[in-house]
Design a protein around this motif. Structure first.
Motif, PDB file in Angstrom:
ATOM      1  N   PHE A  57       0.820  -1.215   0.000  1.00 10.72           N
ATOM      2  CA  PHE A  57       0.000   0.000   0.000  1.00 10.72           C
ATOM      3  C   PHE A  57       0.856   1.268   0.000  1.00 10.72           C
ATOM      4  CE2 PHE A  57      -2.378  -3.320   2.373  1.00 10.72           C
ATOM      5  CZ  PHE A  57      -3.333  -3.577   1.403  1.00 10.72           C
ATOM      6  N   LEU A  58       1.864   1.278  -0.862  1.00 13.45           N
ATOM      7  CA  LEU A  58       2.706   2.463  -1.025  1.00 13.45           C
ATOM      8  C   LEU A  58       2.170   3.303  -2.179  1.00 13.45           C
ATOM      9  CD1 LEU A  58       6.195   0.727  -0.594  1.00 13.45           C
ATOM     10  CD2 LEU A  58       4.855   1.956   1.137  1.00 13.45           C
ATOM     11  N   MET A  59       2.543   4.574  -2.209  1.00 16.54           N
ATOM     12  CA  MET A  59       1.997   5.486  -3.208  1.00 16.54           C
ATOM     13  C   MET A  59       2.873   5.631  -4.449  1.00 16.54           C
ATOM     14  SD  MET A  59      -0.987   6.481  -2.098  1.00 16.54           S
ATOM     15  CE  MET A  59      -1.459   8.042  -2.849  1.00 16.54           C
ATOM     16  N   GLY A  60       3.830   4.737  -4.634  1.00 16.49           N
ATOM     17  CA  GLY A  60       4.655   4.758  -5.835  1.00 16.49           C
ATOM     18  C   GLY A  60       3.915   4.177  -7.027  1.00 16.49           C
ATOM     19  N   ASP A  61       4.558   4.212  -8.211  1.00 18.43           N
ATOM     20  CA  ASP A  61       3.896   3.786  -9.439  1.00 18.43           C
ATOM     21  C   ASP A  61       4.306   2.396  -9.921  1.00 18.43           C
ATOM     22  OD1 ASP A  61       2.609   6.201  -9.476  1.00 18.43           O
ATOM     23  OD2 ASP A  61       3.957   7.134 -10.937  1.00 18.43           O
ATOM     24  N   ASP A  62       5.257   1.749  -9.262  1.00 18.27           N
ATOM     25  CA  ASP A  62       5.716   0.437  -9.728  1.00 18.27           C
ATOM     26  C   ASP A  62       4.668  -0.646  -9.499  1.00 18.27           C
ATOM     27  OD1 ASP A  62       8.117   1.505 -10.541  1.00 18.27           O
ATOM     28  OD2 ASP A  62       9.139   1.068  -8.656  1.00 18.27           O
ATOM     29  N   ALA A  63       3.906  -0.520  -8.452  1.00 18.38           N
ATOM     30  CA  ALA A  63       2.807  -1.436  -8.135  1.00 18.38           C
ATOM     31  C   ALA A  63       1.638  -0.591  -7.625  1.00 18.38           C
ATOM     32  CB  ALA A  63       3.236  -2.469  -7.092  1.00 18.38           C
ATOM     33  N   ILE A  64       0.416  -1.068  -7.859  1.00 20.70           N
ATOM     34  CA  ILE A  64      -0.770  -0.243  -7.602  1.00 20.70           C
ATOM     35  C   ILE A  64      -1.803  -1.038  -6.816  1.00 20.70           C
ATOM     36  CG2 ILE A  64      -2.633   1.089  -8.674  1.00 20.70           C
ATOM     37  CD1 ILE A  64       0.034   2.323  -9.231  1.00 20.70           C
ATOM     38  N   TYR A  65      -2.407  -0.410  -5.801  1.00 19.50           N
ATOM     39  CA  TYR A  65      -3.549  -1.031  -5.123  1.00 19.50           C
ATOM     40  C   TYR A  65      -4.830  -0.327  -5.555  1.00 19.50           C
ATOM     41  CZ  TYR A  65      -2.852   2.737  -1.610  1.00 19.50           C
ATOM     42  OH  TYR A  65      -2.704   3.939  -0.961  1.00 19.50           O
ATOM     43  N   CYS A  66      -5.972  -0.911  -5.214  1.00 19.66           N
ATOM     44  CA  CYS A  66      -7.235  -0.528  -5.855  1.00 19.66           C
ATOM     45  C   CYS A  66      -7.601   0.938  -5.701  1.00 19.66           C
ATOM     46  CB  CYS A  66      -8.363  -1.423  -5.361  1.00 19.66           C
ATOM     47  SG  CYS A  66      -8.763  -1.247  -3.588  1.00 19.66           S
ATOM     48  N   SER A  67      -7.641   1.424  -4.470  1.00 20.19           N
ATOM     49  CA  SER A  67      -8.049   2.812  -4.257  1.00 20.19           C
ATOM     50  C   SER A  67      -6.993   3.795  -4.753  1.00 20.19           C
ATOM     51  CB  SER A  67      -8.365   3.059  -2.774  1.00 20.19           C
ATOM     52  OG  SER A  67      -7.424   2.429  -1.935  1.00 20.19           O
ATOM     53  N   GLU A  68      -5.740   3.351  -4.792  1.00 19.91           N
ATOM     54  CA  GLU A  68      -4.677   4.186  -5.359  1.00 19.91           C
ATOM     55  C   GLU A  68      -4.912   4.396  -6.851  1.00 19.91           C
ATOM     56  OE1 GLU A  68       0.224   4.145  -5.850  1.00 19.91           O
ATOM     57  OE2 GLU A  68      -0.884   2.295  -5.408  1.00 19.91           O
ATOM     58  N   LEU A  69      -5.355   3.350  -7.563  1.00 20.64           N
ATOM     59  CA  LEU A  69      -5.644   3.477  -8.990  1.00 20.64           C
ATOM     60  C   LEU A  69      -6.718   4.520  -9.223  1.00 20.64           C
ATOM     61  CD1 LEU A  69      -5.321   2.417 -11.936  1.00 20.64           C
ATOM     62  CD2 LEU A  69      -7.206   0.842 -11.412  1.00 20.64           C
ATOM     63  N   VAL A  70      -7.791   4.468  -8.448  1.00 22.44           N
ATOM     64  CA  VAL A  70      -8.881   5.432  -8.596  1.00 22.44           C
ATOM     65  C   VAL A  70      -8.395   6.847  -8.288  1.00 22.44           C
ATOM     66  CG1 VAL A  70     -11.138   6.141  -7.717  1.00 22.44           C
ATOM     67  CG2 VAL A  70     -10.639   3.708  -8.060  1.00 22.44           C
ATOM     68  N   TYR A  71      -7.690   6.980  -7.187  1.00 18.93           N
ATOM     69  CA  TYR A  71      -7.188   8.290  -6.765  1.00 18.93           C
ATOM     70  C   TYR A  71      -6.285   8.900  -7.842  1.00 18.93           C
ATOM     71  CZ  TYR A  71      -4.686  11.768  -3.952  1.00 18.93           C
ATOM     72  OH  TYR A  71      -4.141  12.929  -3.476  1.00 18.93           O
ATOM     73  N   LYS A  72      -5.342   8.114  -8.358  1.00 15.28           N
ATOM     74  CA  LYS A  72      -4.397   8.632  -9.354  1.00 15.28           C
ATOM     75  C   LYS A  72      -5.074   8.881 -10.694  1.00 15.28           C
ATOM     76  CE  LYS A  72      -0.094   6.909  -7.377  1.00 15.28           C
ATOM     77  NZ  LYS A  72       1.092   6.022  -7.546  1.00 15.28           N
ATOM     78  N   ALA A  73      -6.041   8.048 -11.056  1.00 18.49           N
ATOM     79  CA  ALA A  73      -6.732   8.241 -12.332  1.00 18.49           C
ATOM     80  C   ALA A  73      -7.430   9.593 -12.379  1.00 18.49           C
ATOM     81  CB  ALA A  73      -7.740   7.108 -12.554  1.00 18.49           C
TER      82      ALA A  73
END
Length: 234
Positions: free
Chosen positions: A138-154
Motif C-alpha cells: 500500500f505504497l503510493m509509488g507507481d511500480d505497483a498499484i492497489y485498488c483505491s490508489e488506482l482510482v485516486y491517481k486516475a
C-alpha cells in the motif's frame, strides 16, 4: 434437567434456522442484476467486499464494509466494464466484477459534476497502469498499484480532481488481530523496512505508520459522490 436442556437446544436451533432463512431470503431479494442497475456511465465508482486474504484487515483498519473499488467504463457494446487494481491492473465486465465480491454486495457512486470529457481523461490515466502488479504494501509509488490508489491517481492525473483524503497509515485502526497478523507476515519484505534503521519490527512499524495511504472507505465517504445503488444492509 435434561428436559430443560433439550428444550433450550431446540429453541436455539429454531432461532438459528429462522435467522439463516431470513438472511438467505434477504440475500436473494437483494441479489444484484447488472441489467437492472441504474444506467451507469464512464467514471462511476463501484465498491465491494472482495474475497481476499487481507479483506478482514482492511475492514477492521478502516471500519467499513468496502475493501475494493474500481472505475466503470462503458464498452463499445454499451456494457459496463470495471477497471481495477487487483494484480495486475485490468479491465473486466461488471457482471464478473460483482461475482468476485462476498455476497455479491455492491455500492455504486457517482460524481455528478464529472463531464464526459473528464471521465475519459480519468480512464485514459488509469490505462497507463494496466498490467501493473498489485501493491501488497500500500505504497503510493507507481511500480505497483492497489485498488483505491488506482482510482485516486486516475482522477488526479486525468481531469485533475482529488477524490477522498490521503491519510497516514498510523491514523487507521491498526490495533486488532487481523491487521497485526498481516503486518507480521509482510513487514520484513516491505520496501519501507529495508534500511538498517528499520530492520526490526518495531522500527519498521513506526516507519510504515508515517506512510501515506488512500483507502476505499475514504473515497466512498467523499461528500461530492452521490450513491446510485447499494445492496449493503447499511
Amino acid at each position: 434437567m435434561m428436559r430443560c436442556l433439550w428444550r433450550g437446544l431446540r429453541l436455539l436451533l429454531l432461532v438459528t434456522a429462522i435467522l439463516v432463512g431470513f438472511v438467505a431470503a434477504w440475500l436473494h431479494l437483494t441479489w444484484p442484476d447488472p441489467a437492472k442497475l441504474p444506467p451507469l456511465r464512464d467514471g462511476d465508482l463501484v465498491f465491494q467486499t472482495i474475497r481476499s486474504h487481507q479483506s478482514t484487515a482492511i475492514m477492521l483498519a478502516s471500519r467499513t464494509w468496502y475493501t475494493h473499488v474500481g472505475i466503470v467504463r462503458i464498452g463499445l457494446d454499451g456494457q459496463p466494464q470495471v477497471m481495477e487494481a487487483v494484480g495486475p491492473v485490468r479491465q473486466i465486465s461488471l457482471a464478473r466484477w460483482i461475482k468476485q465480491g462476498i455476497g455479491e454486495r455492491l455500492l455504486v457512486k457517482r460524481l455528478p459534476e464529472l463531464s464526459q470529457g473528464q471521465a475519459r481523461m480519468a480512464l485514459q490515466a488509469a490505462e497507463h497502469y494496466l498490467g501493473k502488479p498489485y501493491d501488497f504494501y500500500f505504497l503510493m509509488g507507481d511500480d505497483a498499484i492497489y485498488c483505491s490508489e488506482l482510482v485516486y491517481k486516475a482522477f488526479r492525473e486525468g481531469p485533475g480532481l482529488t477524490l477522498g483524503q490521503v491519510q497516514k497509515v498510523g491514523t487507521l485502526h491498526l490495533d486488532n488481530f487481523a491487521v497485526e497478523r498481516l503486518l507480521q507476515e509482510r513487514w520484513s519484505s516491505d520496501p519501507v523496512c529495508q534500511k538498517p534503521e528499520t530492520n526490526n519490527y518495531a522500527s519498521c512499524l513506526a516507519a510504515m505508520k508515517r506512510e501515506d495511504i488512500i483507502t476505499p472507505d475514504s473515497l466512498a465517504r467523499d461528500q461530492r459522490l452521490h450513491t446510485l445503488y447499494s445492496n449493503y444492509p447499511f
